[in-house]
Design a protein around this motif. Structure first.
Motif, PDB file in Angstrom:
ATOM      1  N   ARG A  56      55.413   6.846  80.857  1.00 27.20           N
ATOM      2  CA  ARG A  56      56.151   5.787  79.835  1.00 27.20           C
ATOM      3  C   ARG A  56      55.603   6.048  78.501  1.00 27.20           C
ATOM      4  N   ILE A  57      54.138   6.077  78.355  1.00 29.68           N
ATOM      5  CA  ILE A  57      53.462   6.010  76.972  1.00 29.68           C
ATOM      6  C   ILE A  57      53.757   7.409  76.273  1.00 29.68           C
ATOM      7  N   ARG A  58      53.865   8.524  77.028  1.00 30.08           N
ATOM      8  CA  ARG A  58      54.306   9.587  76.281  1.00 30.08           C
ATOM      9  C   ARG A  58      55.913   9.768  75.805  1.00 30.08           C
ATOM     10  N   GLY A 109      55.657  -0.709  83.276  1.00 28.40           N
ATOM     11  CA  GLY A 109      55.974  -1.811  82.254  1.00 28.40           C
ATOM     12  C   GLY A 109      57.384  -1.481  81.755  1.00 28.40           C
ATOM     13  N   PRO A 110      57.875  -2.175  80.926  1.00 27.22           N
ATOM     14  CA  PRO A 110      59.287  -2.021  80.416  1.00 27.22           C
ATOM     15  C   PRO A 110      58.741  -0.997  78.946  1.00 27.22           C
ATOM     16  N   VAL A 111      59.884  -0.381  78.697  1.00 32.44           N
ATOM     17  CA  VAL A 111      59.823   0.502  77.518  1.00 32.44           C
ATOM     18  C   VAL A 111      59.758  -0.552  76.217  1.00 32.44           C
ATOM     19  N   LEU A 112      58.938   0.111  75.186  1.00 32.80           N
ATOM     20  CA  LEU A 112      58.944  -0.586  73.849  1.00 32.80           C
ATOM     21  C   LEU A 112      60.123  -1.270  73.485  1.00 32.80           C
ATOM     22  N   ARG A 126      64.900   8.534  85.329  1.00 29.71           N
ATOM     23  CA  ARG A 126      63.584   8.578  85.929  1.00 29.71           C
ATOM     24  C   ARG A 126      63.259   9.227  87.245  1.00 29.71           C
ATOM     25  N   ILE A 127      62.378  10.143  87.271  1.00 26.37           N
ATOM     26  CA  ILE A 127      61.990  11.081  88.207  1.00 26.37           C
ATOM     27  C   ILE A 127      61.263  10.317  89.258  1.00 26.37           C
ATOM     28  N   ALA A 128      60.442   9.352  88.946  1.00 25.32           N
ATOM     29  CA  ALA A 128      59.761   8.420  89.853  1.00 25.32           C
ATOM     30  C   ALA A 128      59.376   7.390  89.206  1.00 25.32           C
ATOM     31  N   GLU A 129      58.957   6.190  90.001  1.00 22.50           N
ATOM     32  CA  GLU A 129      58.210   4.897  89.478  1.00 22.50           C
ATOM     33  C   GLU A 129      56.641   5.363  89.037  1.00 22.50           C
ATOM     34  N   LEU A 130      55.980   6.041  89.811  1.00 23.24           N
ATOM     35  CA  LEU A 130      54.756   6.122  89.854  1.00 23.24           C
ATOM     36  C   LEU A 130      54.717   8.029  89.725  1.00 23.24           C
ATOM     37  N   ASP A 131      54.025   8.496  90.800  1.00 24.99           N
ATOM     38  CA  ASP A 131      53.894  10.127  90.741  1.00 24.99           C
ATOM     39  C   ASP A 131      55.079  10.609  91.260  1.00 24.99           C
ATOM     40  N   PRO A 132      55.728  11.449  90.299  1.00 30.68           N
ATOM     41  CA  PRO A 132      56.910  12.255  90.575  1.00 30.68           C
ATOM     42  C   PRO A 132      56.021  13.663  91.630  1.00 30.68           C
ATOM     43  N   TYR A 152      43.840  -4.209  78.689  1.00 33.43           N
ATOM     44  CA  TYR A 152      44.043  -3.924  80.119  1.00 33.43           C
ATOM     45  C   TYR A 152      45.377  -2.947  80.154  1.00 33.43           C
ATOM     46  N   SER A 153      45.226  -1.949  80.960  1.00 35.81           N
ATOM     47  CA  SER A 153      46.324  -1.310  81.162  1.00 35.81           C
ATOM     48  C   SER A 153      47.457  -1.878  82.006  1.00 35.81           C
ATOM     49  N   SER A 154      47.192  -2.446  83.199  1.00 36.54           N
ATOM     50  CA  SER A 154      48.080  -2.922  84.051  1.00 36.54           C
ATOM     51  C   SER A 154      47.352  -3.632  85.290  1.00 36.54           C
TER      52      SER A 154
END
Length: 185
Positions: free
Chosen positions: A3-5, A26-29, A41-47, A161-163
């Protein structure tokens, strides 16, 4: 691309270059919902490696070396390089993996974020946009610092804090905890 990238690309006006994302905590800016809605969206966490390749990327960005590196859980850099796909890892992660001459671990600074924005901008030939984004972020940072300074010590803590929702159990170096303390009335 996490998301950050993705948001760095959106801030630089490069949303049309993003062919897929993963690792969303988290949600996009605000303001980028429309462009982000067009990106798979390839994956919510690790693709998976295969999931990334299915998007036919020309370039890969990653925030964490534990995902894509010589020991990555998603893939090895060499797997992408063999296919002619360069991999860019966020400077903050590379920097924070090193040691200073004193033996102390390096510390995060916003300069690492600014460096990343400028490097991505340079890679995609939009250095002017990168300079504007960085200038805007530096101005916001200075405003925040001035506001904190104006509180004259009436702040018990300031932290990033990241998340609180991210399950970091998969990575042995990650031990996250969150504590909150109500200020006395």
């Amino acid at each position: 691309m996490d998301r950050i990238r993705a948001e760095v690309f959106y801030l630089l006006g490069l949303g049309d270059k993003v062919v897929g994302t993963a690792l969303w905590i988290g949600p996009v800016l605000e303001g980028f919902e429309e462009v982000d809605a067009r990106v798979p969206r390839i994956a919510e966490l690790d693709p998976s490696f295969e999931g990334i390749l299915a998007t036919k990327p020309d370039f890969i960005t990653t925030q964490f070396q534990w995902q894509i590196s010589s020991e990555g859980v998603v893939a090895k850099v060499e797997q992408f390089e063999e296919l002619g796909i360069p991999v860019y890892t966020a400077p903050a992660d590379c920097h924070l993996k090193g040691k200073q001459a004193t033996g102390e671990p390096p510390k995060f600074s916003m300069q690492l974020t600014y460096q990343e924005i400028q490097e991505i901008a340079r890679i995609f030939n939009v250095s002017g946009r990168g300079a504007k984004v960085v200038a805007g972020l530096k101005a916001r940072e200075q405003t925040a610092k001035a506001r904190i300074a104006s509180l004259k010590g009436e702040v018990s803590a300031v932290f990033w804090y990241s998340s609180a929702k991210l399950n970091c159990g998969r990575h042995p170096d990650w031990t996250w905890s969150a504590r909150s303390r109500a200020r006395p009335a």
